[in-house]
Design a protein around this motif. Structure first.
Motif, PDB file in Angstrom:
ATOM      1  N   GLN A 120       0.790  -1.224   0.065  1.00 25.21           N
ATOM      2  CA  GLN A 120       0.053  -0.158  -0.052  1.00 25.21           C
ATOM      3  C   GLN A 120       0.852   1.352   0.057  1.00 25.21           C
ATOM      4  O   GLN A 120       0.615   2.353  -0.691  1.00 25.21           O
ATOM      5  CB  GLN A 120      -0.692  -0.055   1.363  1.00 25.21           C
ATOM      6  N   SER A 127     -14.268  -2.687   9.813  1.00 23.72           N
ATOM      7  CA  SER A 127     -13.808  -2.116   8.603  1.00 23.72           C
ATOM      8  C   SER A 127     -14.133  -0.687   8.338  1.00 23.72           C
ATOM      9  O   SER A 127     -13.337   0.325   7.917  1.00 23.72           O
ATOM     10  CB  SER A 127     -13.938  -2.976   7.500  1.00 23.72           C
ATOM     11  N   CYS A 166     -16.965  -1.037   2.479  1.00 21.67           N
ATOM     12  CA  CYS A 166     -17.287  -2.389   2.168  1.00 21.67           C
ATOM     13  C   CYS A 166     -18.207  -2.824   1.337  1.00 21.67           C
ATOM     14  O   CYS A 166     -19.399  -2.041   1.045  1.00 21.67           O
ATOM     15  CB  CYS A 166     -17.660  -3.015   3.513  1.00 21.67           C
ATOM     16  N   GLU A 175      -9.656   2.675   0.039  1.00 24.47           N
ATOM     17  CA  GLU A 175      -9.457   0.999   0.501  1.00 24.47           C
ATOM     18  C   GLU A 175     -11.006   0.556   0.482  1.00 24.47           C
ATOM     19  O   GLU A 175     -11.782   1.056   1.072  1.00 24.47           O
ATOM     20  CB  GLU A 175      -8.712   1.185   1.853  1.00 24.47           C
ATOM     21  N   SER A 204     -12.744   2.303   5.819  1.00 22.12           N
ATOM     22  CA  SER A 204     -12.693   1.374   4.496  1.00 22.12           C
ATOM     23  C   SER A 204     -14.218   1.508   4.056  1.00 22.12           C
ATOM     24  O   SER A 204     -15.034   1.285   4.681  1.00 22.12           O
ATOM     25  CB  SER A 204     -12.197  -0.190   4.720  1.00 22.12           C
ATOM     26  N   ILE A 260     -13.156  -3.224   0.882  1.00 19.82           N
ATOM     27  CA  ILE A 260     -12.957  -4.434   1.286  1.00 19.82           C
ATOM     28  C   ILE A 260     -14.138  -5.121   0.512  1.00 19.82           C
ATOM     29  O   ILE A 260     -15.269  -4.770   0.545  1.00 19.82           O
ATOM     30  CB  ILE A 260     -13.395  -4.543   2.788  1.00 19.82           C
TER      31      ILE A 260
END
Ligand SMILES: Nc1nc2c(ncn2[C@@H]2O[C@H](COP(=O)(O)OP(=O)(O)OP(=O)(O)O)[C@@H](O)[C@H]2O)c(=O)[nH]1
Ligand SMILES: [Mg+2]
Length: 462
Positions: free
Chosen positions: A325, A356, A363, A340, A361, A342
């Motif tokens: 990363q 998360s 999702c 980012e 992040s 997921i």
């Protein structure tokens, strides 16, 4: 591009066969004898006339419709002769060749790319923003881009800039005249509400900056790169965003070998989505070549989705992933946005998803579509896209840079305007620079070589 005085000629229509093909000549002036020699008669101003175009042996090459626009009421501001012929490539070449023979004495030469538009600009028929809008109109890929380019061509963008230049000029007159009477300056500026006026100008410039940002996105589209380890679901996400099976998806790691680029619109915003080969250490030559292309895509990204597999037991990033990363973030251009993501959230527990999200992040599940709407919303809102519906203008990075520099000078001017008489000269200077940056957008203070570069990107005959 050198600025030439000689008459120029080019085929103005696209290569290839068509019903009609146009040959255009511009000169200041085009000698009456040359016009006569080409069309075989005297040409009235702005009237369509059917003429016979002949070769050196006197044989008719074509029957064409000729139009003559005497200067200055023409596209270039010079005399313009337009020949609307039948659109055969060979025929059009013969017409151009014959015109060149006849125009040899007058120095008639083939036009360089963009030379007609450059002449229109140099003769004050259009400003640089409008000239650029012509090229953007020709290459527009969407309805919104066509409408935006037409608005810029009609002068909407230029008028907004001119209005700001005018307001800055008025303020400069006030500040600079105050410089001559130092003992009265503060009172004078206060009574003239100089600071308030500066704030208003800055706010208007911010509005223009937002519109131009939208316009640049509309023109160029956003390069959105999908990156991550093999098998995290990059190709599946591309297919989900594109609403089509564009890329091959398998459960084998290392499926995607080459970059796959698909242009889509997300909430009206043009986006070039680029799926890449999964990043990992490999000895497979083909895969390594693909991974090198992934890095190339990263270096040109406007936005990146760094995908991770949410179904994997260990949600925390491994040392290897952290290093990857960091390498990616270093390779990204400064302006690029990093998300980012997921993926495979359909296989995650609610608790995992919440954890998360707390870490910032997004999702999603490329498989079920879970979280995709939110992802799209986040992708389009970060560069400031507002849905791109009404009043869009077309704009370029060059415009954004000039406007951003102007905004910086206005900010500095604001600081100086608050600092009292010690910095009044600096206040005036920053205003001057802010104005110069805006004038560069219109091409007024642009160096010749930069101008040449802009016009050389046009197609020939325009
Ligand atoms: N359950 C579930 N499976 C997914 C999801 N997204 C992808 N997959 C599966 O994960 C596997 C890998 O998907 P790909 O889209 O090929 O992954 P990739 O990142 O492009 O892989 P490489 O091209 O090898 O780098 C396939 O079996 C997909 O069906 C998801 O959201 N949920
Ligand atoms: Mg893939």
């Amino acid at each position: 591009m050198l600025t030439r005085k000689i008459p120029i000629i080019a085929i103005a229509t696209a290569a290839g066969g068509a019903g009609v093909g146009i040959v255009r000549i511009s000169g200041a002036p085009i000698q009456a004898e040359l016009v006569h020699a080409i069309v075989g008669r005297e040409m009235p101003a702005r009237q369509a006339v059917v003429v016979s175009l002949k070769n050196a042996a006197g044989e008719t090459i074509d029957q064409a419709l000729a139009l003559f626009f005497p200067e200055p009421a023409s596209f270039t501001g010079e005399d313009v002769l337009e020949l609307q012929c039948h659109g055969g490539p060979q025929l059009l070449q013969m017409v151009v060749r014959r015109c060149l023979e006849l125009g040899k004495k007058s120095g008639l030469a083939i036009a360089e790319p963009g030379e007609f538009t450059q002449r229109a600009y140099l003769n004050g028929k259009i400003d640089l923003v409008q000239a650029e809008a012509i090229a953007d109109l020709i290459s527009a890929q969407s309805e919104a881009a066509v409408l935006g380019a037409t608005r810029s061509l009609q002068g909407t963008f230029s008028q907004a800039i001119n209005a700001l230049v005018e307001e800055i000029t008025q303020l400069r007159i006030l500040v600079e005249s105050t410089l001559d009477f130092p003992e009265e300056e503060i009172d004078f500026l206060e009574s003239a509400q100089a600071h308030q006026r500066l704030l208003t100008i800055s706010q208007r410039l911010v509005g223009l900056q937002e519109a131009a940002t939208q316009g640049a996105i509309l023109r160029d589209g956003m390069q959105l790169v999908l990156v991550g380890a093999p098998n995290v679901g990059k190709s599946s996400l591309l297919n989900r965003l594109a609403g089509d099976d564009v890329a091959i998806v398998t459960d084998l790691a290392g499926t995607t070998r080459d970059r796959i680029k698909v242009t889509i619109t997300l909430a009206g915003m043009p986006v070039h989505v680029i799926d890449t080969a999964g990043l990992r250490v490999t000895h497979d030559l083909l895969e390594r070549a693909g991974i090198e292309r992934t890095w190339e895509a990263i270096r040109h990204a406007d936005a990146m989705l760094f995908l991770r597999d949410g179904s994997e037991q260990n949600q925390a990033m491994s040392q290897e992933e952290v290093e990857m990363q960091n390498r990616i973030k270093t390779a990204l251009p400064r302006h690029a946005i990093f998300f980012e993501v997921i993926n495979k959230a359909d296989l995650c527990s609610k608790l995992q998803i919440q954890a998360s999200q707390l870490l910032g992040s997004l999702c999603v599940s490329a498989k079920t579509g879970l979280g995709i709407d939110e992802l799209i919303k986040r992708i389009v809102e970060r560069p400031g896209w507002n849905g791109g519906n009404e009043d869009l203008l077309i704009a370029r990075q060059r415009h954004l840079e000039c406007i951003a520099s102007s905004a910086t000078h206005l900010q500095k001017a604001q600081i100086h305007s608050l600092n009292g008489n010690q910095t009044l000269e600096l206040f005036a200077e920053e205003l001057r620079l802010a104005q110069a940056c805006l004038e560069q957008v219109l091409g007024r203070t642009l160096p010749d070589e930069l101008l040449g570069k802009i016009f050389s990107q046009f197609c020939i005959g325009k």
